[in-house]
Design a protein around this motif. Structure first.
Motif, PDB file in Angstrom:
ATOM      1  N   LEU A   1      -3.056   5.987   1.782  1.00  0.00           N
ATOM      2  CA  LEU A   1      -2.651   6.431   3.120  1.00  0.00           C
ATOM      3  C   LEU A   1      -3.744   6.111   4.130  1.00  0.00           C
ATOM      4  N   ALA A   2      -4.991   6.387   3.764  1.00  0.00           N
ATOM      5  CA  ALA A   2      -6.116   6.058   4.643  1.00  0.00           C
ATOM      6  C   ALA A   2      -6.206   4.551   4.856  1.00  0.00           C
ATOM      7  N   ALA A   3      -5.911   3.770   3.805  1.00  0.00           N
ATOM      8  CA  ALA A   3      -5.937   2.313   3.936  1.00  0.00           C
ATOM      9  C   ALA A   3      -4.895   1.837   4.938  1.00  0.00           C
TER      10      ALA A   3
ATOM     11  N   SER B   1       7.115  -3.102  -6.580  1.00  0.00           N
ATOM     12  CA  SER B   1       5.957  -3.577  -7.336  1.00  0.00           C
ATOM     13  C   SER B   1       4.731  -2.730  -7.032  1.00  0.00           C
ATOM     14  N   GLY B   2       4.560  -2.344  -5.764  1.00  0.00           N
ATOM     15  CA  GLY B   2       3.448  -1.474  -5.397  1.00  0.00           C
ATOM     16  C   GLY B   2       3.523  -0.117  -6.064  1.00  0.00           C
TER      17      GLY B   2
ATOM     18  N   ILE C   1       2.098  -0.725  -9.392  1.00  0.00           N
ATOM     19  CA  ILE C   1       0.653  -0.923  -9.326  1.00  0.00           C
ATOM     20  C   ILE C   1      -0.074   0.399  -9.151  1.00  0.00           C
ATOM     21  N   GLY C   2       0.528   1.300  -8.375  1.00  0.00           N
ATOM     22  CA  GLY C   2      -0.144   2.549  -8.033  1.00  0.00           C
ATOM     23  C   GLY C   2      -0.589   3.377  -9.218  1.00  0.00           C
ATOM     24  N   GLY C   3       0.086   3.236 -10.352  1.00  0.00           N
ATOM     25  CA  GLY C   3      -0.294   4.034 -11.511  1.00  0.00           C
ATOM     26  C   GLY C   3      -1.477   3.493 -12.271  1.00  0.00           C
ATOM     27  N   SER C   4      -1.882   2.265 -11.990  1.00  0.00           N
ATOM     28  CA  SER C   4      -2.892   1.625 -12.833  1.00  0.00           C
ATOM     29  C   SER C   4      -4.262   2.266 -12.707  1.00  0.00           C
TER      30      SER C   4
ATOM     31  N   TYR D   1       0.826  -1.205   0.000  1.00  0.00           N
ATOM     32  CA  TYR D   1       0.000   0.000   0.000  1.00  0.00           C
ATOM     33  C   TYR D   1       0.866   1.264   0.000  1.00  0.00           C
ATOM     34  N   LEU D   2       1.984   1.205   0.720  1.00  0.00           N
ATOM     35  CA  LEU D   2       2.889   2.356   0.715  1.00  0.00           C
ATOM     36  C   LEU D   2       3.439   2.595  -0.684  1.00  0.00           C
ATOM     37  N   GLY D   3       3.840   1.527  -1.366  1.00  0.00           N
ATOM     38  CA  GLY D   3       4.312   1.671  -2.738  1.00  0.00           C
ATOM     39  C   GLY D   3       3.230   2.188  -3.664  1.00  0.00           C
ATOM     40  N   MET D   4       2.001   1.693  -3.498  1.00  0.00           N
ATOM     41  CA  MET D   4       0.889   2.154  -4.326  1.00  0.00           C
ATOM     42  C   MET D   4       0.591   3.631  -4.080  1.00  0.00           C
ATOM     43  N   MET D   5       0.743   4.068  -2.839  1.00  0.00           N
ATOM     44  CA  MET D   5       0.519   5.478  -2.524  1.00  0.00           C
ATOM     45  C   MET D   5       1.512   6.365  -3.279  1.00  0.00           C
TER      46      MET D   5
END
Length: 588
Positions: free
Chosen positions: A541-543, A105-106, A109-112, A52-56
Motif C-alpha cells: 500500500l505504501a509502495a 498474478s500479483g 506473488i503476494g504470498g511468497s 502491487y495491488l494484487g500483491m497487497m
C-alpha cells in the motif's frame, strides 16, 4: 549454505533454488501533446500499480492462511496462481483482460515473501539465523538481476514478434512476461520435495510429523559433521493451545454445504488469528512495525520508480533537442519504406505517396494534407497526425485508425477523413512509447545496474547482522539512506542519476534485510506468517502511494520527492530504535 546441528534444513541447495525462484518475483515498468502523453503515463502507471495491488491482497490472505493450513501448502497454491495467470497474461490481447491477469498474478506473488521468510527461518540455527536470512535476501537481488537482464535482452528486440491475421499479435514484451513465469514454475517443482515446517506441525499438535522431519534434519546434519552414529531423541515437547479443527459435516450433507462451512470456519479462524496480532501483548510492537514498514516502503519504492522515470525524462529532453522540423513541403509520387524518426512536419502536402512496411517513431504531422495516399503495415510509437486532412487515402494493416484499441485511439488528433478507408486494422497491445532503441537499452541497463549495486550491502548486512544486531543495522542503514537522498538534488545529468540510484540501493538494502529478520523474530510461530503478511500488505500500500506521488513530480521538481523520502526514512530510523532487539533470542 552450511548445515547446522538440530535446526537447519537438509537439502540446502533446494532451499536456495526455492528462494531464487520466489524472490525473483518480488522482483515485475515532452511539451507536445501533453494530454495524450499524460494518458499514456497513466496507462503504464496503472499497469505497474495493479500488480502491487494484487500483491497487497495476496500478502494479507496467504500470510493468514499459512498459519492455518501450513507454509508449504500455502506457498504451493500461491505460486501456482502466480504461474498460471502470468502465463495467460502473456497472451492476452485486450487491455482489461491483461490487467486482470496481472492483478491475479500479483495476488499469487503476494504470498511468497511473508511465507518463505517464515518458512525458512523455522529451519535455521539461532546463532546464524540473522546471517542466513540475510543471504536469503540476496536472492531478491538475484531475482532482480534475472528480471532486468531478461528485459534488457528481450524487450528492445521489437522484431521478435509474429501475428495471426490482424487480430492477434505477439510482441517481444510478451516474451519477457512469459520468461518471467519460469522461476515460479521451478519453485513449484522444488517445493514438491520440501517438508512442511516442523514448528507448524508442533503448533497444531502433529507431533509425529514434526518428529520425523526433525529426525531427518538431525541425521543429515550429523552425517555432514562426521557423526552419523548419533541418535536423535526428544526429551520434552511443549503442548500448545490448538486452534479448533475445521468443521466437518456428516456424509449426508451436500458437497457445497461442506465447502461453505469449511471456508466459513477457515475465514473466522484466520481473522481471529489476525486480531491477536493487535492484542495487548503485541499491540505496541505491531504499531511500531507498521510505521517502520510504511515509511521505508513509501520512500524506497517511490524513489526506485522515480529514478528511472527521471532518467527517461532526461533522455526525452535530449531526444527532443535533436528533433528535425520541416515546413510547407510538397511531396508527390514517393514511396517511403524506411524508418521515419524524431521529425515534425507542418503544413505539408502529400499527393499519391506510399508509406509501406515502415516504422514511425516520434513523428508529428501538423496541418498537413494527404491526398490519394496509401499506408500499409505501419508500426508507430509516439506518432500523431494533428489537424490533418486525408482525402481518398487507404489504410491497410495499420494502427492509425480513429477507432483502434485503447492505446492508439489518439493517433489521429482532430483530423478529417474524406472518402478514406481503413482495412484490417492492427489490434492488440504494442509498445507505444519507445522512441529510441538506444534509450530503451539504456533504461534496462540502468535497472540492471541498480539491482547489481545492492550486492555490497547484502554482503555487509549478512556478515554483520548477528554481530551488531538487527536494530543497529536497521536504524543505521536508514539514517545513511536518508543522508544519501539529499545528494539527489545534485543529479542533473543521466550519469549522475544512475550513480545516485546505485548508491541509494546499495545502502538501503541493509535496512530491508534487518527489517525482514526482525519481523520474523518478533512474532510466535502461530502468528508469524499472519503478521508478516499483514505488514507486507501495508508495504505494498505504501509502495502504491509512493509511486503515485513521486512520479507525479517527474519533470516538475525534485525537491518534493527528496523531502518526502528523507522525512520518511528519518522517521523510520527513529521508530526502529524503539523496537526490541531480537538478536540471540530463540524463536517464540
Amino acid at each position: 549454505m552450511s548445515i547446522r546441528q538440530g535446526s537447519q534444513a537438509s537439502n540446502g541447495c533446494v532451499y536456495e533454488c526455492v528462494c531464487v525462484c520466489v524472490c525473483v518475483w518480488e522482483h515485475h515498468v515532452s511539451e507536445s501533446y501533453r494530454d495524450r502523453q499524460r494518458e499514456a503515463g497513466l496507462d503504464k502507471r496503472l499497469g505497474c500499480l495493479i500488480v502491487y495491488l494484487g500483491m497487497m491482497v495476496g500478502a494479507f490472505v496467504w500470510g493468514g492462511l499459512a498459519d492455518r493450513i501450513g507454509r508449504r501448502q500455502t506457498l504451493l497454491i500461491s505460486l501456482s496462481i502466480n504461474s498460471v495467470f502470468a502465463f495467460f497474461s502473456s497472451f492476452m490481447q485486450g487491455y482489461v483482460s491483461f490487467l486482470f491477469c496481472r492483478l491475479a498474478s500479483g495476488v499469487g506473488i503476494g504470498g511468497s515473501i511473508p511465507i518463505v521468510f517464515s518458512y525458512y527461518s523455522e529451519f535455521l540455527a539461532q546463532e546464524k539465523r540473522g546471517e542466513h536470512l540475510s543471504w536469503l535476501c540476496m536472492f531478491w537481488m538475484i531475482g532482480g538481476i534475472y528480471a532486468s537482464a531478461m528485459a534488457w535482452a528481450i524487450i528492445p528486440h521489437y522484431g521478435w514478434s509474429f501475428q495471426m491475421g490482424s487480430a492477434y499479435q505477439f510482441h517481444s514484451w510478451r516474451v519477457f512476461v512469459l520468461v518471467c513465469a519460469f522461476p515460479a514454475v521451478a519453485a513449484i517443482s522444488a517445493l514438491t520435495i520440501m517438508p512442511e515446517s516442523p514448528r507448524f506441525y508442533l503448533e497444531n499438535g502433529k507431533h509425529d510429523e514434526a518428529w520425523m522431519i526433525l529426525k531427518q534434519v538431525h541425521d543429515t546434519n550429523m552425517k555432514a559433521k562426521g557423526y552419523p552414529e548419533r541418535v536423535f531423541s526428544v526429551t520434552t515437547i511443549k503442548t500448545v493451545k490448538q486452534m479448533d479443527d475445521l468443521v466437518t459435516l456428516g456424509d449426508g450433507a451436500a458437497w457445497h454445504q461442506k465447502w461453505r462451512i469449511k471456508l466459513t470456519s477457515l475465514f473466522h479462524q484466520v481473522w481471529s488469528n489476525f486480531l491477536t496480532v493487535f492484542s495487548p501483548e503485541y499491540r505496541r510492537t505491531t504499531y511500531m512495525m507498521m510505521a517502520v514498514w510504511f515509511s521505508m516502503s513509501f520512500s524506497y519504492y517511490g524513489l526506485t520508480v522515480w529514478f528511472p522515470d527521471m532518467i527517461k525524462y532526461l533522455q526525452k529532453q535530449d531526444y527532443a533537442s535533436r528533433t528535425k522540423f520541416f515546413a510547407k513541403e510538397k511531396i508527390e509520387h514517393v514511396t517511403f519504406n524506411f524508418t521515419l524518426e524524431n521529425q515534425v512536419h507542418r503544413q505539408g502536402e502529400y499527393f499519391n505517396d506510399k508509406f509501406m512496411n515502415l516504422k514511425m517513431r516520434s513523428m508529428v504531422f501538423e496541418d498537413s494534407l494527404f491526398e490519394e495516399c496509401y499506408f500499409e503495415d505501419i508500426t508507430s510509437s509516439n506518432t500523431f497526425f494533428k489537424n490533418c486532412t486525408f482525402i481518398a487515402t487507404l489504410f491497410y494493416n495499420t494502427e492509425l485508425s480513429l477507432f483502434s484499441n485503447h492505446l492508439f485511439k489518439y493517433r489521429l488528433v482532430n483530423s478529417k477523413l474524406i472518402n478514406s478507408t481503413f482495412l484490417h486494422n492492427k489490434e492488440g497491445c504494442l509498445l507505444s512509447d519507445v522512441s529510441d532503441e538506444n534509450n530503451a537499452y539504456m533504461v534496462y541497463f540502468v535497472s540492471f545496474l541498480g539491482t547489481l549495486a545492492v550486492l555490497p550491502g547484502n554482503i555487509v548486512s549478512a556478515l554483520l547482522m548477528d554481530k551488531i544486531g538487527r536494530l543497529r543495522m536497521l536504524a543505521g542503514s536508514s539514517v545513511i539512506s536518508c543522508i544519501s537522498c539529499f545528494f539527489l538534488s545534485f543529479g542533473n545529468s543521466e550519469s549522475a542519476m544512475i550513480a545516485l540510484l546505485c548508491l541509494f540501493g546499495g545502502i538501503s538494502i541493509a535496512s530491508w534485510n534487518a527489517l525482514d529478520v526482525l519481523t520474523v523474530e518478533l512474532y510466535p510461530s502461530d502468528k508469524r506468517c499472519t503478521a508478516f503478511g499483514f505488514l507486507n500488505a501495508l508495504c505494498k500500500l505504501a509502495a502504491i502511494l509512493g509511486i503515485s506521488i513521486f512520479t507525479s513530480f517527474v519533470g516538475i521538481t525534485k525537491a518534493v520527492p527528496i523531502i518526502f523520502a528523507s522525512g520518511a526514512l528519518a522517521a523510520g530510523s527513529f521508530l526502529a530504535l524503539k523496537l526490541p532487539e531480537t538478536r540471540g533470542q530463540v524463536l517464540q
